[in-house]
Enzyme design. Structure first.
Site, PDB file in Angstrom:
ATOM      1  N   GLY A  75       0.811  -1.240  -0.075  1.00  0.00           N
ATOM      2  CA  GLY A  75      -0.039   0.207  -0.032  1.00  0.00           C
ATOM      3  C   GLY A  75       0.861   1.197  -0.067  1.00  0.00           C
ATOM      4  N   SER A  76       2.153   1.228   0.580  1.00  0.00           N
ATOM      5  CA  SER A  76       2.937   2.398   0.751  1.00  0.00           C
ATOM      6  C   SER A  76       3.320   2.850  -0.747  1.00  0.00           C
ATOM      7  CB  SER A  76       3.964   2.186   1.681  1.00  0.00           C
ATOM      8  OG  SER A  76       3.657   1.968   2.996  1.00  0.00           O
ATOM      9  N   ASN A 156      -5.752   4.253  10.250  1.00  0.00           N
ATOM     10  CA  ASN A 156      -5.124   3.008  10.640  1.00  0.00           C
ATOM     11  C   ASN A 156      -4.904   2.927  12.167  1.00  0.00           C
ATOM     12  OD1 ASN A 156      -3.337   5.388   9.689  1.00  0.00           O
ATOM     13  ND2 ASN A 156      -1.826   3.973  10.562  1.00  0.00           N
ATOM     14  N   GLN A 184      -7.031   0.148   5.046  1.00  0.00           N
ATOM     15  CA  GLN A 184      -7.702  -0.247   6.211  1.00  0.00           C
ATOM     16  C   GLN A 184      -9.382  -0.434   5.816  1.00  0.00           C
ATOM     17  OE1 GLN A 184      -6.491  -1.132   9.052  1.00  0.00           O
ATOM     18  NE2 GLN A 184      -4.260  -0.675   8.614  1.00  0.00           N
ATOM     19  N   SER A 204      -3.899  -2.933   0.127  1.00  0.00           N
ATOM     20  CA  SER A 204      -2.774  -3.725   0.581  1.00  0.00           C
ATOM     21  C   SER A 204      -3.271  -5.289   0.817  1.00  0.00           C
ATOM     22  CB  SER A 204      -2.225  -3.310   1.799  1.00  0.00           C
ATOM     23  OG  SER A 204      -0.896  -3.961   1.963  1.00  0.00           O
ATOM     24  N   GLY A 205      -2.462  -6.313   0.353  1.00  0.00           N
ATOM     25  CA  GLY A 205      -3.192  -7.539   0.382  1.00  0.00           C
ATOM     26  C   GLY A 205      -3.260  -8.114   1.996  1.00  0.00           C
ATOM     27  N   HIS A 206      -2.134  -7.764   2.656  1.00  0.00           N
ATOM     28  CA  HIS A 206      -1.845  -8.464   3.991  1.00  0.00           C
ATOM     29  C   HIS A 206      -2.845  -8.037   5.049  1.00  0.00           C
ATOM     30  CE1 HIS A 206       0.511  -5.466   6.330  1.00  0.00           C
ATOM     31  NE2 HIS A 206       0.623  -4.807   5.186  1.00  0.00           N
ATOM     32  N   THR A 242       9.588  -7.858 -12.461  1.00  0.00           N
ATOM     33  CA  THR A 242       8.995  -9.234 -12.575  1.00  0.00           C
ATOM     34  C   THR A 242       7.781  -9.132 -11.454  1.00  0.00           C
ATOM     35  OG1 THR A 242      10.710 -10.340 -13.471  1.00  0.00           O
ATOM     36  CG2 THR A 242       9.129 -11.677 -12.577  1.00  0.00           C
ATOM     37  N   CYS A 330       3.644   0.415  11.325  1.00  0.00           N
ATOM     38  CA  CYS A 330       4.683   0.934  10.463  1.00  0.00           C
ATOM     39  C   CYS A 330       5.804   2.014  11.360  1.00  0.00           C
ATOM     40  CB  CYS A 330       4.421   1.622   9.271  1.00  0.00           C
ATOM     41  SG  CYS A 330       3.322   0.623   8.306  1.00  0.00           S
TER      42      CYS A 330
END
Length: 386
Positions: A75-76, A156, A184, A204-206, A242, A330
């Protein structure tokens, strides 16, 4: 750590557990289907097909077109590319003013601070004491040379949800591109970028039970993106390197479930959150809930506990198997008080005495009972020492 130690994970705003569905979807692309998506042979074509399928799933989840989805590492990175692209386009048109809020994620704030060293002017809107930004504040901040407005969808740290469609409407009326950091928010708040007037969005995936190492930048086809990583022609020339195929596949596997199950999860998690807030407010003297109680993410509890140093409390909680934080993951190495809490008017002592608990559908009533049992005792212990 002993294997039989009880663990209550209450830091889902920092990261979520990788789901079984994501894990199983990723496995073939870690070993058998390991081809480079840019290659012309079948292994590469299989990987490229998997990336395209994930791109379609992400686009469907937020109401975007497939070609408007750019995969990033996090996300950053997505925040940085959105802001710097808008700044580059603005500079060409003689527009060097950016509007954001004072309590954005540091991915936004520090990017804006960098742009200030490059001759841009940035207006940082201050949220009110409840942690909310109003559309009128945004309207008042926009100037004739504004090239971007970036306001986060949900905070967040304190979980407050902003009136994004209304803010987007203000930006559209004034002809200014609008970006929102929705890291979020996705999977917690229904999002349709077209219907809500969002020009750019980061996720963001996580935060969604997908792996770390994959993010997304949605960018409306009306706007152009400037690459911030140069090299190959991946991602239609917008991001060299990649593709992280396993992580992209993992995100694609779960994002549909994340957005389709919002209502059911919200009902369950909200009941646990309210019981936790009520129980802690009743059992711990001199405790304050930070952020608006209604306009907040269903799993977010952010508290300031008078006379307590947040880092000390986190260590004691960890000894009892409770995973929590005192702010953004973070910034966990920083000893400075939270910029988010300072922006809503808390003094340094209250900001340093904050605790963030973020629960989700994988928590249960026993977890809430355990926190309600341990946290008041640990607070009492610290106060006695202090």
């Amino acid at each position: 750590m002993s294997n039989n130690k009880r663990i209550v994970y209450a830091d889902n705003a920092a990261t979520t557990r990788l789901s079984d569905k994501a894990y199983e979807a990723m496995l073939p692309f870690l070993k058998e289907s390991f081809g480079n998506p840019s290659s012309v042979y079948s292994l590469g074509r299989d990987a490229a097909k998997a990336v395209l399928d994930a791109r379609k799933r992400v686009a469907d989840a937020i109401g975007a077109d497939v070609q408007e989805i750019l995969f990033t590492s996090c996300g950053s990175e997505a925040d940085n590319q959105a802001i710097r692209s808008a700044a580059a386009a603005g500079a060409k048109a003689g527009r060097r003013h950016i509007v954001t809020s004072a309590f954005e994620h540091h991915a936004v704030l520090r990017c804006c601070e960098y742009l200030q060293t490059q001759g841009f002017e940035v207006t940082y809107i201050k949220p009110d004491s409840r942690g909310l930004i109003s559309p009128s504040q945004v309207a008042d901040a926009i100037k004739s040379d504004t090239c971007l407005v970036s306001i986060m969808f949900a905070n967040n740290e304190i979980g407050t949800i902003q009136p994004i469609p209304e803010i987007a409407a203000v930006c559209k009326e004034k002809g200014v591109p609008f970006h929102t950091d929705a890291v979020q928010a996705v999977g917690h708040i229904p999002i349709d970028v077209k219907a809500q007037g969002i020009d750019m969005l980061s996720l963001s995936g996580h935060k969604l039970h997908a792996p770390k190492g994959v993010g997304v930048l949605y960018c409306s086809r009306r706007l152009s993106l400037s690459p911030i990583i140069f090299g190959g022609s991946q991602e239609r020339g917008r991001r060299a390197g990649t593709e992280n195929v396993p992580a992209i596949v993992g995100l694609g596997a779960v994002i549909g479930d994340a957005v389709s199950g919002i209502s059911a999860r919200r009902e369950k998690v909200l009941a646990m959150r309210e019981r936790l807030i009520d129980g802690l407010m009743e059992s711990i003297p001199d405790i304050t809930l930070n952020g608006d109680r209604q306009m907040r993410l269903e799993g977010n509890i952010n508290l300031s506990i008078k006379g307590i140093e947040g880092e000390s409390l986190l260590m004691l909680l960890d000894m009892e198997g409770i995973c929590a934080s005192s702010g953004s993951a973070c910034e966990s190495a920083s000893l400075d008080p939270s910029h988010v809490l300072k922006s809503i008017g808390l003094d340094e002592a209250a900001a340093k005495g904050s605790l963030r608990l973020t629960i989700n559908e994988e928590n249960n009533d026993d977890d809430i009972d355990y926190i309600l049992e341990k946290l008041p005792l640990l607070t009492q212990k610290l106060r006695a020492l202090g």
